[in-house]
Design a protein around this motif. Structure first.
Motif, mmCIF file in Angstrom:
data_model
loop_
_atom_site.group_PDB
_atom_site.id
_atom_site.type_symbol
_atom_site.label_atom_id
_atom_site.label_comp_id
_atom_site.label_asym_id
_atom_site.label_seq_id
_atom_site.Cartn_x
_atom_site.Cartn_y
_atom_site.Cartn_z
ATOM 1 N N ARG A 289 -4.636 7.446 -3.308
ATOM 2 C CA ARG A 289 -3.608 6.584 -2.736
ATOM 3 C C ARG A 289 -4.229 5.242 -2.343
ATOM 4 O O ARG A 289 -5.415 5.164 -2.014
ATOM 5 N N VAL B 120 -0.022 3.773 1.851
ATOM 6 C CA VAL B 120 -0.082 4.158 3.261
ATOM 7 C C VAL B 120 -0.833 3.095 4.051
ATOM 8 O O VAL B 120 -1.911 2.659 3.642
ATOM 9 N N VAL C 297 -4.739 2.684 0.358
ATOM 10 C CA VAL C 297 -4.732 2.886 1.805
ATOM 11 C C VAL C 297 -5.335 1.684 2.510
ATOM 12 O O VAL C 297 -6.378 1.161 2.105
ATOM 13 N N TYR D 26 0.840 -1.189 0.000
ATOM 14 C CA TYR D 26 0.000 0.000 0.000
ATOM 15 C C TYR D 26 0.879 1.245 0.000
ATOM 16 O O TYR D 26 2.021 1.225 0.472
ATOM 17 N N ALA E 280 -7.280 8.528 6.482
ATOM 18 C CA ALA E 280 -7.501 7.551 5.420
ATOM 19 C C ALA E 280 -8.457 8.076 4.361
ATOM 20 O O ALA E 280 -8.288 7.817 3.155
ATOM 21 N N LEU F 131 -6.529 10.541 2.148
ATOM 22 C CA LEU F 131 -5.559 9.838 1.305
ATOM 23 C C LEU F 131 -6.257 9.024 0.212
ATOM 24 O O LEU F 131 -5.770 8.952 -0.923
ATOM 25 N N SER F 132 -7.389 8.421 0.547
ATOM 26 C CA SER F 132 -8.144 7.670 -0.469
ATOM 27 C C SER F 132 -8.672 8.613 -1.545
ATOM 28 O O SER F 132 -8.651 8.289 -2.744
ATOM 29 N N GLY G 234 -10.582 2.918 -0.070
ATOM 30 C CA GLY G 234 -9.747 2.540 1.064
ATOM 31 C C GLY G 234 -10.222 1.242 1.690
ATOM 32 O O GLY G 234 -11.385 0.876 1.582
#
Length: 327
Positions: A28, A7, A30, A5, A20, A23-24, A73
């Motif tokens: 990304r 992150v 996650v 992943y 999260a 970031l999602s 995520g």
């Protein structure tokens, strides 16, 4: 299990899920690993969270998990027992023997409330035994409130007096009161009871009073105690990041992990957010810190992505001089 992943978020509370989510949405990959032991589980509702005032804690986390999943995520139930540098990132070890790989870590493991060793405190914690007036003051307004004193007894008594005119300070193990402190308490109508507290009395599962060592019982409907706030630092310690003590009014109130305002720790690639970094953060503050750390973490990943792209791009050409306008 050997998933990779961008992150891995360790901890699925407000800070972890907020990070999260950001970031999602930044596209990304996650993974949130959550042990399922939220600090505020004993509380009936979350307060001072604009737009979510009065939401039960479990409901708020359920909403957060759904929002994270809606952007791709993943949320995994489990315990992270440690992490280590590996393959330019981090290997994250789970309690069941599995592990995952992350380019970056966001640790939001929160803290543990270490409660005073008094009979009745643990059983009533989060309902009739409280510590934060901003979290629970409104719910016990105008009731008979007792403050189990320690180093912060006078401070707590004067603060809780904002919510009720019936406040009693049980000096318990606290220091001798100065003349000025007694004057302040008297002026605000706070009664002072000397002598140690032996236990909390209950009736039908609810607090009914405070029992002193002498056997006397003082009727109270809510009691305020001062836990020690200890950062949950197992994962961070495995990476060489140690907690430090935090003091207030000259006394240690707990431990936390120091970080930059961005959430960056002393270990490159590791960010923190929430109560593990800020012992006094309420839920909305923890959520905001998770967003802040996620944005900074994503910027770090963008910088690495750009560096790797430049290296690959340059490697496809003999020199920058051969690059045309459309290459």
């Amino acid at each position: 299990m050997d998933e990779r992943y961008d992150v891995v978020v360790v901890g699925g509370g407000a800070a972890g899920l907020s990070g999260a989510l950001a970031l999602s949405r930044a596209r990304r990959t996650v993974l949130v690993v959550d042990a399922g032991r939220p600090r505020n589980a004993p509380a009936g509702h979350v307060h001072n969270y604009l737009g979510r005032e009065g939401t039960p804690p479990a409901e708020l986390l359920g909403i957060g998990r759904e929002e994270v999943a809606g952007y791709g995520g993943e949320v995994l139930a489990g315990d992270v027992v440690g992490a280590a540098r590996a393959d330019g990132g981090f290997r994250v070890d789970l309690a069941d023997g599995r592990h995952v790989h992350a380019r970056r870590l966001l640790v939001t493991t929160g803290l543990t409330d270490e409660l005073p060793d008094l009979p009745g405190v643990r059983e009533l914690w989060g309902r009739d035994v409280l510590h934060c007036p901003y979290c629970h003051g409104w719910e016990v307004r105008d009731r008979a409130i007792g403050i189990v004193g320690g180093p912060f007894g006078v401070h707590a008594a004067l603060m809780w007096r904002q919510w009720s005119a019936d406040v009693t300070l049980f000096r318990h193990t606290g220091p001798e009161l100065t003349d000025d402190e007694r004057r302040q308490l008297a002026a605000r109508g706070v009664r002072v009871v000397d002598g140690e507290v032996a236990a909390l009395e209950t009736r039908d599962g609810r607090l009914s009073g405070v029992r002193l060592g002498s056997g006397e019982v003082v009727a109270r409907e809510a009691v305020v105690v001062a836990p020690r706030f200890t950062a949950n630092s197992v994962v961070l310690r495995s990476l060489g990041i140690e907690p430090v003590e935090m003091e207030m009014l000259g006394s240690v109130i707990g431990s936390y992990i120091p970080s930059e305002p961005t959430g960056a720790t002393t270990v490159p690639g590791v960010w923190i957010a929430g109560n593990v970094a800020n012992l006094q953060a309420q839920v909305i503050v923890s959520a905001a810190s998770g967003l802040n750390a996620a944005a900074q973490l994503n910027a770090d990943l963008i910088a690495e992505d750009t560096r790797l792209a430049v290296e690959a791009f340059t490697g496809r050409h003999d020199s920058l001089a051969t690059i045309g306008p459309h290459d």
